[in-house]
Design an enzyme around this catalytic site. Structure first.
Site, mmCIF file in Angstrom:
data_model
loop_
_atom_site.group_PDB
_atom_site.id
_atom_site.type_symbol
_atom_site.label_atom_id
_atom_site.label_comp_id
_atom_site.label_asym_id
_atom_site.label_seq_id
_atom_site.Cartn_x
_atom_site.Cartn_y
_atom_site.Cartn_z
ATOM 1 N N ASN A 62 36.657 35.646 -24.977
ATOM 2 C CA ASN A 62 35.628 36.652 -24.776
ATOM 3 C C ASN A 62 35.082 37.021 -26.043
ATOM 4 O O ASN A 62 33.598 37.137 -25.616
ATOM 5 C CB ASN A 62 36.811 38.124 -24.439
ATOM 6 C CG ASN A 62 36.034 39.210 -24.195
ATOM 7 O OD1 ASN A 62 35.820 40.013 -25.173
ATOM 8 N ND2 ASN A 62 35.342 39.475 -22.878
ATOM 9 N N SER A 76 35.881 50.582 -24.676
ATOM 10 C CA SER A 76 37.058 50.915 -23.878
ATOM 11 C C SER A 76 37.410 52.496 -23.942
ATOM 12 O O SER A 76 37.793 53.155 -22.685
ATOM 13 C CB SER A 76 38.634 50.430 -24.228
ATOM 14 O OG SER A 76 38.974 49.092 -24.191
ATOM 15 N N GLY A 110 42.493 44.232 -22.853
ATOM 16 C CA GLY A 110 42.793 42.671 -22.902
ATOM 17 C C GLY A 110 42.895 42.389 -24.421
ATOM 18 O O GLY A 110 42.730 43.362 -25.364
ATOM 19 N N ASP A 111 43.368 41.184 -24.533
ATOM 20 C CA ASP A 111 43.362 40.659 -26.083
ATOM 21 C C ASP A 111 43.378 39.141 -25.761
ATOM 22 O O ASP A 111 43.104 38.549 -24.426
ATOM 23 C CB ASP A 111 44.339 41.078 -26.828
ATOM 24 C CG ASP A 111 43.985 40.773 -28.518
ATOM 25 O OD1 ASP A 111 43.505 41.497 -28.964
ATOM 26 O OD2 ASP A 111 44.715 39.596 -28.621
ATOM 27 N N THR A 157 32.942 43.567 -27.700
ATOM 28 C CA THR A 157 33.423 43.139 -28.666
ATOM 29 C C THR A 157 32.471 42.153 -29.567
ATOM 30 O O THR A 157 32.015 42.472 -30.840
ATOM 31 C CB THR A 157 34.808 42.469 -28.732
ATOM 32 O OG1 THR A 157 35.555 43.407 -28.000
ATOM 33 C CG2 THR A 157 35.433 42.261 -30.082
ATOM 34 N N LYS A 164 41.162 50.941 -37.128
ATOM 35 C CA LYS A 164 39.981 50.547 -36.247
ATOM 36 C C LYS A 164 39.588 51.697 -35.283
ATOM 37 O O LYS A 164 38.371 52.047 -35.486
ATOM 38 C CB LYS A 164 40.339 49.336 -35.535
ATOM 39 C CG LYS A 164 39.329 48.586 -34.831
ATOM 40 C CD LYS A 164 39.871 47.756 -33.565
ATOM 41 C CE LYS A 164 40.290 46.451 -34.067
ATOM 42 N NZ LYS A 164 40.665 45.608 -33.181
ATOM 43 N N LYS A 184 46.087 53.396 -27.907
ATOM 44 C CA LYS A 184 45.282 52.648 -27.132
ATOM 45 C C LYS A 184 45.250 51.245 -27.840
ATOM 46 O O LYS A 184 44.991 51.325 -29.057
ATOM 47 C CB LYS A 184 43.780 53.410 -27.337
ATOM 48 C CG LYS A 184 42.790 52.395 -26.890
ATOM 49 C CD LYS A 184 42.542 52.852 -25.300
ATOM 50 C CE LYS A 184 41.703 51.803 -24.562
ATOM 51 N NZ LYS A 184 42.554 50.486 -24.191
ATOM 52 N N LYS A 206 49.689 48.348 -29.479
ATOM 53 C CA LYS A 206 49.430 46.876 -29.210
ATOM 54 C C LYS A 206 50.706 46.609 -28.395
ATOM 55 O O LYS A 206 51.857 47.110 -28.614
ATOM 56 C CB LYS A 206 49.208 46.228 -30.306
ATOM 57 C CG LYS A 206 48.434 44.810 -30.100
ATOM 58 C CD LYS A 206 46.902 45.055 -29.965
ATOM 59 C CE LYS A 206 46.230 43.918 -29.583
ATOM 60 N NZ LYS A 206 44.675 44.053 -29.947
HETATM 61 P P1 NDP Z 1 40.565 34.999 -25.626
HETATM 62 O O1 NDP Z 1 41.951 34.618 -25.258
HETATM 63 O O2 NDP Z 1 39.585 35.334 -24.651
HETATM 64 O O3 NDP Z 1 40.294 33.566 -26.507
HETATM 65 C C1 NDP Z 1 40.731 33.261 -27.496
HETATM 66 C C2 NDP Z 1 40.101 31.895 -28.475
HETATM 67 O O4 NDP Z 1 40.327 31.462 -29.259
HETATM 68 C C3 NDP Z 1 40.346 30.737 -27.277
HETATM 69 O O5 NDP Z 1 39.012 29.979 -26.917
HETATM 70 C C4 NDP Z 1 41.364 29.912 -28.018
HETATM 71 O O6 NDP Z 1 41.285 28.615 -27.250
HETATM 72 C C5 NDP Z 1 41.119 30.122 -29.048
HETATM 73 N N1 NDP Z 1 42.296 29.640 -29.912
HETATM 74 C C6 NDP Z 1 42.271 28.668 -30.829
HETATM 75 N N2 NDP Z 1 43.358 28.805 -31.469
HETATM 76 C C7 NDP Z 1 44.050 29.833 -30.887
HETATM 77 C C8 NDP Z 1 45.228 30.132 -31.459
HETATM 78 N N3 NDP Z 1 46.225 29.711 -32.255
HETATM 79 N N4 NDP Z 1 45.643 31.218 -30.646
HETATM 80 C C9 NDP Z 1 44.925 31.910 -30.127
HETATM 81 N N5 NDP Z 1 43.647 31.447 -29.418
HETATM 82 C C10 NDP Z 1 43.430 30.476 -30.129
HETATM 83 O O7 NDP Z 1 40.734 35.851 -26.574
HETATM 84 P P2 NDP Z 1 39.677 37.046 -27.226
HETATM 85 O O8 NDP Z 1 38.267 36.460 -27.381
HETATM 86 O O9 NDP Z 1 39.802 38.325 -26.357
HETATM 87 O O10 NDP Z 1 40.328 37.379 -28.653
HETATM 88 C C11 NDP Z 1 39.807 36.540 -29.807
HETATM 89 C C12 NDP Z 1 40.299 37.361 -31.001
HETATM 90 O O11 NDP Z 1 39.617 38.487 -30.936
HETATM 91 C C13 NDP Z 1 41.630 37.878 -31.098
HETATM 92 O O12 NDP Z 1 42.069 37.895 -32.458
HETATM 93 C C14 NDP Z 1 41.827 39.132 -30.641
HETATM 94 O O13 NDP Z 1 42.711 39.796 -31.323
HETATM 95 C C15 NDP Z 1 40.389 39.483 -31.255
HETATM 96 N N6 NDP Z 1 39.792 41.107 -30.551
HETATM 97 C C16 NDP Z 1 39.544 40.758 -29.227
HETATM 98 C C17 NDP Z 1 39.063 42.164 -28.483
HETATM 99 C C18 NDP Z 1 38.866 42.093 -26.987
HETATM 100 O O14 NDP Z 1 38.218 43.200 -26.551
HETATM 101 N N7 NDP Z 1 39.173 40.968 -26.135
HETATM 102 C C19 NDP Z 1 38.728 43.105 -29.511
HETATM 103 C C20 NDP Z 1 38.672 43.221 -30.973
HETATM 104 C C21 NDP Z 1 39.243 41.886 -31.307
HETATM 105 P P3 NDP Z 1 41.602 27.983 -25.760
HETATM 106 O O15 NDP Z 1 40.323 28.500 -25.034
HETATM 107 O O16 NDP Z 1 42.278 26.782 -25.733
HETATM 108 O O17 NDP Z 1 42.825 28.979 -25.355
HETATM 109 O O1 2IT Z 2 41.901 44.193 -31.072
HETATM 110 C C1 2IT Z 2 41.243 45.055 -29.939
HETATM 111 O O2 2IT Z 2 40.498 45.936 -30.471
HETATM 112 C C2 2IT Z 2 41.499 44.868 -28.405
HETATM 113 N N1 2IT Z 2 41.900 43.702 -28.253
HETATM 114 C C3 2IT Z 2 40.753 45.801 -27.784
HETATM 115 C C4 2IT Z 2 41.570 46.946 -27.427
HETATM 116 C C5 2IT Z 2 41.116 47.886 -26.442
HETATM 117 O O3 2IT Z 2 41.986 48.726 -26.290
HETATM 118 O O4 2IT Z 2 39.888 47.803 -25.790
#
Ligand code: NDP
Ligand code: 2IT
Length: 453
Positions: A242, A385, A167-168, A211, A116, A92, A128
C-alpha cells in the site's frame, strides 16, 4: 535527578520489564534520548514521572485465535491489541498480520503511534494490534475465516469512541471488509469501528492513497526548505504494498522518477520509471511476485533477494537522489546507508515504520543526508483515518480533492512543527529530535492536565 540519569533509568527498566522486546526498546531509546533538551528545560515532565508512565501501555490484550483451514483442520494464532495511550483521543492505529508479529513488534508500533498521532494535530490516541497469522498462500476463504475468528475476540475491545483499528502490513481492503462484516454480525451495529473501509460502505476518499501521498508531500516540504523540489529527482522506493505503490504513483504525478520497488523475494530496478499500472496489477489484483514485472518490462531488471550477497539490500545500492524505505522495520542498515551516501543520496524519507537502523541513521546524519523520520513522514495514513472517523460521525462523504487538500495541509503542518521544534531545542535540521519533542510535548502536557490516571 539529572535528566540524563532519569532517561537512562527508564530505559534500563524497559530492558528489565520487557526482556527480548528489542524493537520496542529501539523505538523507546530513540524517543527518550531525543527528549533530553526538553527535560533539562522543563523539569515538570520528570516531576510528574511522565516517561515512566508513557512507556507502559494503558492496556495489553493478547488472545488465542482459532480458525479452520480449507482442509478442515483447526489452526491457532495469537492476536494482539495494545492500547497504548488514550490521552489525546480514542485509541487509533493499524492491525498487522505477518508471521514476525510478537508483543515487542506491536509495542514498538503502538509506542510510535502515540507521537505520530499527536503530530497530526488531530484528536487520536495511540494503539496497534495484529497477529502472527500469515495471509500469504491462504485462500480468500481462509483469510475470511481467520478475520472472523480474530474479530470474535477483538469486537469487545473496540468502539468508535474507544478504539478504532485500521490496516498495516498484511491488512488491506480485503481484510478490513471481512473484519467489519463480522463486527456488524456480532453486534448488530453499523458503526465506524475501523478505518480504511471500502468507499461503498463508509470509507473515505484518499485513505488508500494517504500514506504514500503524504510521504511524498512531506519530502516535498523538506526539500523546499532546502531550496530543492521533488520534481526531476531520481527516487528509490522499497516495498510493493500500500505505502510503496501510492508513493510511486504520487512521485510520478509530481514529475519525479521512481526507479525501484521491492517485495519479500526481490527488487525491481526500472531506470525509465516504475509503471504503476503494472505494479498494481501484480500486487493489488493478483497478489503475485515482482519477478513478473521484469517479464512484462524487458528494460527493467529483477534482482532476487538471494542473489544479493553483501549483507545489505539491493534496492539501496541503486543510485538515487531520494530514498523512500516503505516496506518494514530495520530494512535499511549501515551497509545500505554507506551505499546511499557514496551514490550521492540527498534525502531518506521513511514511509515504513522505523525502517532505518540507528547505526544507519547516525551514518546518514554524519554525512549530511536529510532525514524525514517515520512518525512525521508517514503520518498521512492515520491522519486520513481520522478524517474518515470525522466523516462517519457526521454522516458526510467528502470528495477526493477535499480530503487530498486536507492531507497536504496536515503534512505541511507536521513538517513545520518538526522543523521549528528542532530549531527551538538546539538541533536545527534534525527532524527526529523535532518530531519526537513536538509529539511528546503534546501528549505529556495533556497527561498533566488530566491528572495521574
Ligand atoms: P503491505 O502489506 O501493503 O506491503 C508491505 C510490503 O513490504 C510488501 O510488498 C512486502 O512484500 C514487503 N516486505 C518486504 N519484506 C518484508 C518483511 N520482512 N515484512 C513485511 N513486509 C515486507 O504493507 P504497507 O504498505 O501497508 O506497510 C508498509 C510499511 O508502512 C510498514 O512499516 C507499515 O507499518 C508502514 N505504514 C503503513 C501505513 C498504512 O496506512 N498502510 C501507515 C503508516 C505506516 P510482499 O509483497 O512479498 O509481501
Ligand atoms: O502505522 C500507521 O500509522 C498505520 N498503519 C495506519 C494507522 C491508522 O489507524 O490508519
Amino acid at each position: 535527578m539529572p535528566a540524563r540519569e532519569y532517561i537512562e533509568a527508564v530505559l534500563h527498566e524497559i530492558q528489565v520489564h520487557s526482556p527480548g522486546q528489542v524493537e520496542f526498546y529501539q523505538a523507546a531509546e530513540e524517543v527518550l534520548h531525543s527528549l533530553l533538551p526538553l527535560l533539562e528545560e522543563e523539569p515538570k515532565y520528570m516531576d510528574q514521572n511522565i516517561l515512566r508512565r508513557i512507556v507502559v501501555p494503558e492496556r495489553t490484550i493478547i488472545f488465542r485465535v482459532i480458525w479452520t483451514d480449507d482442509a478442515g483442520k483447526p489452526r491457532i494464532n495469537l492476536g494482539y491489541r495494545v492500547q497504548f495511550s488514550s490521552t489525546l483521543g480514542p485509541y487509533k492505529g493499524g492491525l498487522r498480520f505477518h508471521p514476525s508479529v510478537n508483543l515487542g513488534i506491536i509495542k514498538f508500533l503502538g509506542f510510535e503511534q502515540i507521537f505520530k498521532n499527536a503530530l497530526t494535530g488531530l484528536s487520536i490516541g495511540g494503539a496497534k494490534g495484529g497477529s502472527n497469522f500469515d495471509p500469504k498462500g491462504k485462500s480468500d476463504n481462509e483469510v475470511m475465516r481467520f478475520c472472523q475468528a480474530f474479530m470474535n475476540e477483538l469486537y469487545r475491545h473496540i468502539g468508535q469512541t474507544h478504539d478504532v483499528p485500521a490496516g498495516d502490513i498484511g491488512v488491506g481492503a480485503r481484510e478490513i471488509g471481512y473484519l467489519f462484516g463480522q463486527y456488524k454480525k456480532l453486534t448488530g451495529r453499523f458503526e465506524g469501528i475501523l478505518t480504511g473501509k471500502n468507499l461503498r460502505w463508509g470509507g473515505s476518499n484518499t485513505r488508500r492513497e494517504a500514506t504514500g501521498y503524504g510521504s511524498v508531500y512531506f519530502a516535498e516540504n523538506l526539500l523546499n526548505a532546502h531550496g530543492e523540489e521533488i520534481k526531476g529527482k531520481i527516487c528509490t522506493v522499497s516495498g510493493a504494498g500500500n505505502v510503496a505503490i501510492y508513493t510511486i504513483e504520487k512521485l510520478r504525478s509530481m514529475g519525479a522518477v521512481p526507479v525501484s520497488c521491492s517485495d519479500s523475494k526481490g527488487t525491481v530496478h526500472h531506470p525509465g520509471g516504475i509503471n504503476v499500472e503494472t505494479l498494481k496489477a501484480i500486487k493489488e489484483v493478483n497478489r503475485g511476485s515482482l519477478e513478473e514485472y521484469a517479464r512484462l518490462h524487458p528494460d527493467a531488471t529483477y534482482i532476487p533477494l538471494h542473489e544479493y550477497p553483501e549483507g545489505g539490500h539491493a534496492v539501496w545500492n541503486i543510485p538515487c537522489d531520494v530514498a523512500f524505505p516503505s516496506a518494514t522495520q530495520n530494512e535499511l542498515t549501515l551497509v545500505d546507508a554507506r551505499h546511499l551516501v557514496s551514490n550521492g543520496c540527498q534525502l531518506v524519507n521513511e514511509g515504513a515504520n522505523m525502517p532505518t537502523t540507528p547505526e544507519a541513521i547516525n551514518y546518514l546524519q554524519k554525512h549530511g543526508v536529510l532525514f524525514g523520520p517515520a512518525k512525521a513522514a508517514n503520518a498521512g495514513g492515520v491522519a486520513v483515518s481520522q478524517l474518515e472517523m470525522a466523516q462517519n460521525a457526521s454522516m458526510e462523504h467528502w470528495s477526493f480533492a477535499e480530503v487530498d487538500t486536507r492531507l497536504f495541509a496536515i503534512m505541511k503542518n507536521i513538517f513545520d512543527t518538526a522543523h521549528t521544534t528542532a530549531e527551538a531545542y538546539g538541533s536545527p535540521g534534525n527532524l527526529i529530535v523535532g518530531a519526537n519533542i513536538a509529539g511528546f510535548k503534546k501528549v505529556a502536557d495533556a497527561m498533566i492536565d488530566q491528572g495521574a490516571v
